[in-house]
Design an enzyme around this catalytic site. Sequence first.
Site, short mmCIF file in Angstrom:
data_model
loop_
_atom_site.label_atom_id
_atom_site.label_comp_id
_atom_site.label_asym_id
_atom_site.label_seq_id
_atom_site.Cartn_x
_atom_site.Cartn_y
_atom_site.Cartn_z
N ARG A 11 -4.19 -12.18 4.13
CA ARG A 11 -3.99 -13.14 3.04
C ARG A 11 -2.61 -12.91 2.42
O ARG A 11 -1.88 -12.01 2.82
CB ARG A 11 -5.06 -12.95 1.96
N ASP A 54 -7.50 -1.63 11.02
CA ASP A 54 -7.72 -1.02 9.72
C ASP A 54 -6.66 0.07 9.59
O ASP A 54 -6.71 1.08 10.31
CB ASP A 54 -9.13 -0.42 9.65
N TYR A 148 -2.93 2.53 -9.26
CA TYR A 148 -1.93 1.71 -8.60
C TYR A 148 -0.53 2.28 -8.77
O TYR A 148 0.23 2.39 -7.79
CB TYR A 148 -1.98 0.28 -9.14
N LYS A 152 2.00 3.65 -5.64
CA LYS A 152 3.30 3.07 -5.33
C LYS A 152 4.45 4.04 -5.60
O LYS A 152 5.46 4.02 -4.89
CB LYS A 152 3.49 1.77 -6.13
#
Length: 223
Positions: A11, A54, A148, A152
Amino acid sequence: MATVLITGCDRGLGQEFALQYASKGNHVIATCLDPDQLAGRQTFGSNVDLVRLDVTDEAAVVRLADTLEGTTIDVLVNNAGIPGPHPVLDETDMVLWRKMLEVNLIAPFVVSRAFAGHVASSEQKVIAFISSRMGSISLNNTGRSYAYRSSKAGLNMIMKSLAIDLGPRQICVIGLHPGKVVGADVAGLSAKESVERMRGVIEECGPHQTGAFYNYNGQILPW
C-alpha cells in the site's frame, strides 16, 4: 533501464514507488506480504515482478537474494515499515514496540546486507531508507511516540554505519523523510508528490552524498 527493488509495496508509498519506477520503464521487484490480496495489482505493468516477502523473516530475505543472484539492483528502497500509532507515555504498547523494532529497524538492515552485493554490481548503486524526521533527536520538540521515534532513530544510525562500511564499494546509502503524506481527500502532500520528490533525490545522489539524511525535497535534516 534500471532494476529497482522496493519493500513494502502492499500500500501507500511502496505501491507508489513501484508504479512510478515502472512507468519510467524500469524493471521493478516489488515485495509485499501477500501479492494475491494486493489492492490494485492490475495497475502494475508487465515490468513489475510482485514477490511475496515478510521482511522480518531473515531466511526468506536470504532466499530471495539467492534467487536473484546475478541480478544487478540499481536502487534498493527499504520502504516496509509500521507507521504508528504515536501514543503518550502511559499508553505505550510494549508488544507493538518490539514489533516495530523488528519491522522498522532490524528488517531494513537484514535486507540491505542480503542485497548489498546486487547493488554493488549495478550502475547506480543506491540504497535508500524511508526514515522520518520523527527519528531526529534534534527535531524532537513534542515527545511521545517512543516506539516509532526509537525505531527511526535507530534506522538512521544503521544507515550511517552502512554508508561507511559500503563506501569502498561505491554504494550511496541515504535516509529519506517522505513528508506528511495525506489522503486524496485532504489538502497536503500526496503520496504521488512525495514519491516523485524522493525519486528526484535518489536520482541525484552519488558516493559524495552517502550517509546523508534528506527531507523529501532534498533539504538536509539534522540528526
